[in-house]
Write an enzyme that holds these catalytic residues in place. Sequence first.
Site, PDB file in Angstrom:
ATOM      1  N   SER A   1       0.814  -1.214   0.000  1.00  0.00           N
ATOM      2  CA  SER A   1       0.000   0.000   0.000  1.00  0.00           C
ATOM      3  C   SER A   1       0.852   1.270   0.000  1.00  0.00           C
ATOM      4  O   SER A   1       0.403   2.323  -0.445  1.00  0.00           O
ATOM      5  CB  SER A   1      -0.986   0.001   1.165  1.00  0.00           C
ATOM      6  OG  SER A   1      -0.419  -0.439   2.364  1.00  0.00           O
TER       7      SER A   1
ATOM      8  N   GLU B   1     -10.346   7.230 -13.304  1.00  0.00           N
ATOM      9  CA  GLU B   1      -9.539   6.073 -13.687  1.00  0.00           C
ATOM     10  C   GLU B   1     -10.393   5.102 -14.500  1.00  0.00           C
ATOM     11  O   GLU B   1     -11.609   5.279 -14.615  1.00  0.00           O
ATOM     12  CB  GLU B   1      -8.951   5.385 -12.446  1.00  0.00           C
ATOM     13  CG  GLU B   1      -7.915   6.244 -11.742  1.00  0.00           C
ATOM     14  CD  GLU B   1      -7.266   5.558 -10.561  1.00  0.00           C
ATOM     15  OE1 GLU B   1      -6.139   5.951 -10.203  1.00  0.00           O
ATOM     16  OE2 GLU B   1      -7.872   4.629  -9.983  1.00  0.00           O
TER      17      GLU B   1
ATOM     18  N   ASP C   1       2.739 -14.432   2.075  1.00  0.00           N
ATOM     19  CA  ASP C   1       2.899 -15.105   3.362  1.00  0.00           C
ATOM     20  C   ASP C   1       1.577 -15.410   4.066  1.00  0.00           C
ATOM     21  O   ASP C   1       1.356 -16.522   4.554  1.00  0.00           O
ATOM     22  CB  ASP C   1       3.781 -14.264   4.298  1.00  0.00           C
ATOM     23  CG  ASP C   1       5.136 -13.943   3.688  1.00  0.00           C
ATOM     24  OD1 ASP C   1       5.673 -14.803   2.974  1.00  0.00           O
ATOM     25  OD2 ASP C   1       5.640 -12.836   3.917  1.00  0.00           O
TER      26      ASP C   1
ATOM     27  N   HIS D   1      -1.321  -5.221 -13.916  1.00  0.00           N
ATOM     28  CA  HIS D   1      -1.520  -3.811 -14.258  1.00  0.00           C
ATOM     29  C   HIS D   1      -1.006  -3.579 -15.674  1.00  0.00           C
ATOM     30  O   HIS D   1       0.091  -4.023 -16.012  1.00  0.00           O
ATOM     31  CB  HIS D   1      -0.782  -2.908 -13.272  1.00  0.00           C
ATOM     32  CG  HIS D   1      -1.293  -1.502 -13.288  1.00  0.00           C
ATOM     33  ND1 HIS D   1      -1.022  -0.622 -14.322  1.00  0.00           N
ATOM     34  CD2 HIS D   1      -2.068  -0.813 -12.411  1.00  0.00           C
ATOM     35  CE1 HIS D   1      -1.612   0.531 -14.074  1.00  0.00           C
ATOM     36  NE2 HIS D   1      -2.252   0.442 -12.918  1.00  0.00           N
TER      37      HIS D   1
ATOM     38  N   ARG E   1      -9.066  -2.967 -16.485  1.00  0.00           N
ATOM     39  CA  ARG E   1      -7.643  -3.299 -16.531  1.00  0.00           C
ATOM     40  C   ARG E   1      -7.342  -4.580 -17.301  1.00  0.00           C
ATOM     41  O   ARG E   1      -6.332  -4.664 -17.990  1.00  0.00           O
ATOM     42  CB  ARG E   1      -7.101  -3.416 -15.101  1.00  0.00           C
ATOM     43  CG  ARG E   1      -6.905  -2.079 -14.448  1.00  0.00           C
ATOM     44  CD  ARG E   1      -6.312  -2.200 -13.062  1.00  0.00           C
ATOM     45  NE  ARG E   1      -6.055  -0.887 -12.510  1.00  0.00           N
ATOM     46  CZ  ARG E   1      -5.629  -0.665 -11.278  1.00  0.00           C
ATOM     47  NH1 ARG E   1      -5.397  -1.691 -10.474  1.00  0.00           N
ATOM     48  NH2 ARG E   1      -5.412   0.565 -10.831  1.00  0.00           N
TER      49      ARG E   1
ATOM     50  N   HIS F   1       0.270  -7.285 -10.356  1.00  0.00           N
ATOM     51  CA  HIS F   1      -0.001  -6.101  -9.533  1.00  0.00           C
ATOM     52  C   HIS F   1      -0.807  -6.383  -8.266  1.00  0.00           C
ATOM     53  O   HIS F   1      -0.472  -5.878  -7.197  1.00  0.00           O
ATOM     54  CB  HIS F   1      -0.743  -5.079 -10.391  1.00  0.00           C
ATOM     55  CG  HIS F   1      -1.037  -3.784  -9.701  1.00  0.00           C
ATOM     56  ND1 HIS F   1      -0.045  -2.975  -9.191  1.00  0.00           N
ATOM     57  CD2 HIS F   1      -2.218  -3.141  -9.440  1.00  0.00           C
ATOM     58  CE1 HIS F   1      -0.594  -1.894  -8.638  1.00  0.00           C
ATOM     59  NE2 HIS F   1      -1.907  -1.979  -8.778  1.00  0.00           N
TER      60      HIS F   1
ATOM     61  N   ARG G   1     -10.522  -6.274 -10.429  1.00  0.00           N
ATOM     62  CA  ARG G   1     -10.670  -5.153  -9.490  1.00  0.00           C
ATOM     63  C   ARG G   1     -10.833  -3.818 -10.213  1.00  0.00           C
ATOM     64  O   ARG G   1     -10.056  -3.489 -11.101  1.00  0.00           O
ATOM     65  CB  ARG G   1      -9.451  -5.097  -8.565  1.00  0.00           C
ATOM     66  CG  ARG G   1      -9.457  -3.896  -7.625  1.00  0.00           C
ATOM     67  CD  ARG G   1      -8.332  -3.987  -6.627  1.00  0.00           C
ATOM     68  NE  ARG G   1      -7.026  -3.822  -7.242  1.00  0.00           N
ATOM     69  CZ  ARG G   1      -6.395  -2.658  -7.362  1.00  0.00           C
ATOM     70  NH1 ARG G   1      -6.983  -1.539  -6.958  1.00  0.00           N
ATOM     71  NH2 ARG G   1      -5.189  -2.600  -7.888  1.00  0.00           N
TER      72      ARG G   1
END
Length: 538
Positions: free
Chosen positions: A47, A120, A217, A238, A285, A346, A381
């Site tokens: 982030s 976007e 992880d 991406h 995307r 991404h 997403r």
Amino acid sequence: MKYSKYSAVIVGSGISGLFCALKIAQQIKLPEGLLVITKSNFGESNSRYAQGGIVGVMNNNTDDSVDLHVKDTLRAGAGLSDEETVRFISENSDEVINDLINFGVEFDRDENGNIAYTLEGAHSVRRILHAGGDATGSVIEKTLCRRTKENPNIDIQEDSIVTELLINNDSECKGLITYNSLTNEYQTIYSSAIILATGGLGQIYKYTTNPTVATGDGLALAYNAGAILQDMEFVQFHPTALCIEGARKRFLISESVRGEGAKLVDKNGVAFMDEYSELKELAPRDVVTRAIYDRMHATDSDKVFLDATGIPAEKLAKRFPTISKVCKKYEIDISTTPIPVAPAAHYMMGGIKTTLEGRTSIRGLYAIGECASTGLHGANRLASNSLLECVVSAHELANYLSFVNLVPPRKIDENIKHTIDSYSIPMSDEDFDVESLKLELEEIMWEYAGILRSEESLLKGLDLIFALKQKFDRKTKCLNKSEYEFRNMMTVAQLIIKSALKRRESRGAHYRIDCQELYPEAIHNCIIKGQGEPSFVK
């Protein structure tokens, strides 16, 4: 082995983990305190590198509405987004963003002092808030880091990777074991609320926008503990990452650049997105990524170009200072020269199956942020929905835990004792060349389980990963952090391929060249650890 106990433990120091820590400390009495664990430096996370912004359906944005945002998200999600989840997150966006503002996050504003919004891909209106021009993730992360350090009720443990979750005979999570990479020591930490906020897995691919800590992880920990994981085949690539010869890490070129008017052109300077979508550069995307990938092959090139020269130089410098600075290092002036770009791994859209407030299928184990799968993102997403999900889920988890008796376990059963005792068993001190093994895995995943897939490629990838496992014989304890990361990377890589093989259709970011039709209805792939092999569950 050291021992300690806490009322709650958060694994990960990205935006979801820190926002959750601050909200818990703000509203819950913690007799044993709250611990935030990070395997690297405090605040190093996916982030931190988010550029474009955070979606907000704000009460003062008269051009937008919850219904409009829900519609855009569902359309991008290609039938797999859960409408109830999408609506809840959208409805709560104004509240959590104001929480961020109250914590000290300074979003960019226009000349009149009003919050500035950008556009976007696949968004129908301007609704993305940004900070620092194109450094939104960094601004939010640094603010939350500062507030967390200032809070006397929150302890921070750096350089510690979680090696295993402690699950009792009743399949409840009661703590975890960590390995400190600086002291070479293990620690058992007991708690009745373990929160995974470990981020993504981009490092399993040859090309990624993710930092080195993104090794999957939390996904591996949850899977090995017996939690249900969902839709692991949906990895978002991406479309526009800076493509510099010889560089494996690809710096993200935010979708906001296209939102402000930049155009995609091939090596011959020909604009091509109108051949793939009526939305052109602002298509979802997955569509833009495949269009670029196709154009690269058609022109026998390893890249295309993002031409932002039509945007006024002053606006570029103010709106995209980070991108401008990074490109300048490579002698690229984005106001006069198109940016070389190519796709890169991404974001993980699947993950640990959770409720909106982060509850997993294991009692006492929670997951938020990128490692969780709430049903928001579906198969693809919508840009900048990720940071919104981070804070809404963290907010809801803090509210949920305010009604839970956060008392660490007073005794442990044989199952947990057996897990702890296994760390005292001597191990082989064979020193594997883990960095070379990681490179092999990244090549395998990019080549055989990347943007375009088929049964043949996926099976080949699975065989190659099995061969890698034979080279790396670490079933319990590992020698160092890098070995633990590699073991986790192999686990999640296998889960991605197994889930991609099961989904014999093309939907969103999962594109099967041998199965291009859609299922009649959208279904989720849910996977759980079986007798040594993954099992799919309903």
